[in-house]
Design a protein around this motif. Structure first.
Motif, PDB file in Angstrom:
ATOM      1  N   ALA A  87      40.094 -23.733  46.017  1.00 29.29           N
ATOM      2  CA  ALA A  87      41.425 -23.308  46.461  1.00 29.29           C
ATOM      3  C   ALA A  87      42.287 -22.992  45.239  1.00 29.29           C
ATOM      4  CB  ALA A  87      42.065 -24.409  47.301  1.00 29.29           C
ATOM      5  N   ARG A  88      43.182 -22.016  45.412  1.00 31.15           N
ATOM      6  CA  ARG A  88      44.073 -21.606  44.335  1.00 31.15           C
ATOM      7  C   ARG A  88      45.513 -21.678  44.819  1.00 31.15           C
ATOM      8  NH1 ARG A  88      40.997 -16.382  41.715  1.00 31.15           N
ATOM      9  NH2 ARG A  88      41.733 -17.195  39.740  1.00 31.15           N
ATOM     10  N   ALA A  99      43.983 -32.511  38.661  1.00 37.78           N
ATOM     11  CA  ALA A  99      44.613 -33.546  39.484  1.00 37.78           C
ATOM     12  C   ALA A  99      45.889 -33.014  40.135  1.00 37.78           C
ATOM     13  CB  ALA A  99      44.921 -34.779  38.630  1.00 37.78           C
ATOM     14  N   PHE A 100      46.639 -32.196  39.411  1.00 37.14           N
ATOM     15  CA  PHE A 100      47.852 -31.594  39.969  1.00 37.14           C
ATOM     16  C   PHE A 100      47.505 -30.683  41.142  1.00 37.14           C
ATOM     17  CE2 PHE A 100      50.921 -28.102  40.134  1.00 37.14           C
ATOM     18  CZ  PHE A 100      52.095 -28.800  40.342  1.00 37.14           C
ATOM     19  N   VAL A 101      46.497 -29.833  40.963  1.00 35.66           N
ATOM     20  CA  VAL A 101      46.086 -28.941  42.056  1.00 35.66           C
ATOM     21  C   VAL A 101      45.630 -29.767  43.254  1.00 35.66           C
ATOM     22  CG1 VAL A 101      44.462 -27.134  42.778  1.00 35.66           C
ATOM     23  CG2 VAL A 101      45.548 -27.006  40.518  1.00 35.66           C
ATOM     24  N   ARG A 102      44.880 -30.836  43.002  1.00 37.73           N
ATOM     25  CA  ARG A 102      44.473 -31.699  44.109  1.00 37.73           C
ATOM     26  C   ARG A 102      45.706 -32.247  44.844  1.00 37.73           C
ATOM     27  NH1 ARG A 102      39.722 -35.789  44.946  1.00 37.73           N
ATOM     28  NH2 ARG A 102      40.445 -36.714  46.894  1.00 37.73           N
ATOM     29  N   GLY A 103      46.694 -32.679  44.098  1.00 38.93           N
ATOM     30  CA  GLY A 103      47.918 -33.181  44.711  1.00 38.93           C
ATOM     31  C   GLY A 103      48.593 -32.128  45.586  1.00 38.93           C
ATOM     32  N   LEU A 104      48.601 -30.888  45.119  1.00 39.18           N
ATOM     33  CA  LEU A 104      49.163 -29.808  45.935  1.00 39.18           C
ATOM     34  C   LEU A 104      48.383 -29.656  47.231  1.00 39.18           C
ATOM     35  CD1 LEU A 104      49.820 -27.019  43.261  1.00 39.18           C
ATOM     36  CD2 LEU A 104      51.514 -28.495  44.367  1.00 39.18           C
ATOM     37  N   LEU A 105      47.057 -29.698  47.132  1.00 34.39           N
ATOM     38  CA  LEU A 105      46.214 -29.563  48.324  1.00 34.39           C
ATOM     39  C   LEU A 105      46.451 -30.697  49.310  1.00 34.39           C
ATOM     40  CD1 LEU A 105      42.832 -28.511  46.656  1.00 34.39           C
ATOM     41  CD2 LEU A 105      44.465 -27.027  47.857  1.00 34.39           C
ATOM     42  N   GLU A 106      46.609 -31.893  48.793  1.00 30.37           N
ATOM     43  CA  GLU A 106      46.797 -33.045  49.666  1.00 30.37           C
ATOM     44  C   GLU A 106      48.167 -33.039  50.349  1.00 30.37           C
ATOM     45  OE1 GLU A 106      45.872 -36.301  47.047  1.00 30.37           O
ATOM     46  OE2 GLU A 106      43.721 -36.117  47.440  1.00 30.37           O
ATOM     47  N   ARG A 107      49.137 -32.337  49.776  1.00 32.28           N
ATOM     48  CA  ARG A 107      50.482 -32.284  50.360  1.00 32.28           C
ATOM     49  C   ARG A 107      50.609 -31.204  51.422  1.00 32.28           C
ATOM     50  NH1 ARG A 107      55.063 -33.813  46.221  1.00 32.28           N
ATOM     51  NH2 ARG A 107      56.172 -33.413  48.142  1.00 32.28           N
ATOM     52  N   GLU A 139      47.224 -16.556  43.629  1.00 29.64           N
ATOM     53  CA  GLU A 139      46.039 -15.702  43.492  1.00 29.64           C
ATOM     54  C   GLU A 139      45.404 -15.708  42.100  1.00 29.64           C
ATOM     55  OE1 GLU A 139      48.114 -11.367  42.752  1.00 29.64           O
ATOM     56  OE2 GLU A 139      47.873 -12.091  44.808  1.00 29.64           O
ATOM     57  N   ASP A 140      46.124 -16.118  41.082  1.00 31.87           N
ATOM     58  CA  ASP A 140      45.552 -16.136  39.735  1.00 31.87           C
ATOM     59  C   ASP A 140      45.452 -17.531  39.132  1.00 31.87           C
ATOM     60  OD1 ASP A 140      45.001 -13.378  39.394  1.00 31.87           O
ATOM     61  OD2 ASP A 140      47.133 -12.999  39.056  1.00 31.87           O
ATOM     62  N   ALA A 141      45.754 -18.556  39.891  1.00 35.57           N
ATOM     63  CA  ALA A 141      45.703 -19.928  39.370  1.00 35.57           C
ATOM     64  C   ALA A 141      44.254 -20.377  39.187  1.00 35.57           C
ATOM     65  CB  ALA A 141      46.420 -20.877  40.328  1.00 35.57           C
ATOM     66  N   ASN A 142      44.072 -21.306  38.270  1.00 31.26           N
ATOM     67  CA  ASN A 142      42.748 -21.890  38.070  1.00 31.26           C
ATOM     68  C   ASN A 142      42.434 -22.858  39.213  1.00 31.26           C
ATOM     69  OD1 ASN A 142      42.361 -20.543  35.621  1.00 31.26           O
ATOM     70  ND2 ASN A 142      43.377 -22.164  34.486  1.00 31.26           N
ATOM     71  N   THR A 143      41.173 -22.893  39.590  1.00 29.25           N
ATOM     72  CA  THR A 143      40.730 -23.810  40.639  1.00 29.25           C
ATOM     73  C   THR A 143      40.314 -25.140  40.015  1.00 29.25           C
ATOM     74  OG1 THR A 143      38.403 -23.169  40.482  1.00 29.25           O
ATOM     75  CG2 THR A 143      39.810 -21.861  41.968  1.00 29.25           C
ATOM     76  N   ILE A 144      40.248 -26.173  40.834  1.00 29.08           N
ATOM     77  CA  ILE A 144      39.754 -27.466  40.360  1.00 29.08           C
ATOM     78  C   ILE A 144      38.325 -27.306  39.848  1.00 29.08           C
ATOM     79  CG2 ILE A 144      39.099 -29.808  41.066  1.00 29.08           C
ATOM     80  CD1 ILE A 144      41.466 -29.644  43.104  1.00 29.08           C
TER      81      ILE A 144
END
Length: 168
Positions: A32-33, A159-167, A36-41
């Motif tokens: 998940a991003r 970890a930040f991206v994971r936090g976004l996904l969990e929210r 559209e240009d963000a790095n994925t976990i």
């Protein structure tokens, strides 16, 4: 505590952060991003592990785990097997699509090789020049701290991206 103990602790913190960012995630979550240009976990963890593998193996005079353990074939990525992620495009980031078991398996194998190397170091070893392409030349100690710093930054981003996904 000596230098080897400090380095072991630092690389172990990287591993712990990587595991907490990845464990329990689906393949879709790993890719998940936030935009559209963000790095994925998945890409972040692959990249930080490739850089650690490349840099520590070079300093240790050892074969990269990526090749020795046939991880390059297992990941089956659509770019050069030598790639570490440095300078990759958004499309390259999107193409790193693997599951958490493969991602963590590779990371753990690199972690183990890294610890075997750093546990054998004494303080004098850290002054050895490992890269003369820079001014001033890079010592082993500076190279290892650079890897730890980059790894922790990328693991924190994961970890930040994971936090976004969990929210969501």
């Amino acid at each position: 505590m000596n230098s080897a103990d400090l380095l072991t602790d630092a690389f172990t913190r990287v591993r712990e952060t990587v595991h907490s960012a990845v464990e329990g995630l689906s393949r879709a979550d790993l890719h998940a991003r936030p935009d559209e240009d963000a790095n994925t976990i998945g890409w972040l963890v692959w990249h930080l592990t490739r850089v650690q593998d490349d840099h520590v193996s070079d300093a240790a005079g050892a074969e990269q785990v990526w090749f020795a353990g046939d991880w390059a074939t297992r990941f089956d990525l659509p770019f050069s097997k030598e790639a570490t992620g440095y300078g990759q495009s958004s499309a390259d980031v999107a193409s790193v699509r693997v599951g958490s078991d493969l991602l963590l398996g590779y990371h753990d194998a690199v972690h183990e090789q890294t610890l075997r190397f750093v546990r054998g170091l004494d303080d004098d070893a850290l002054d050895r020049i490992v890269d003369e392409a820079w001014s001033p030349p890079v010592s082993l100690g500076v190279r290892l701290i650079s890897v730890i710093s980059d790894d922790l930054q990328h693991a924190g981003q994961a970890a930040f991206v994971r936090g976004l996904l969990e929210r969501r």
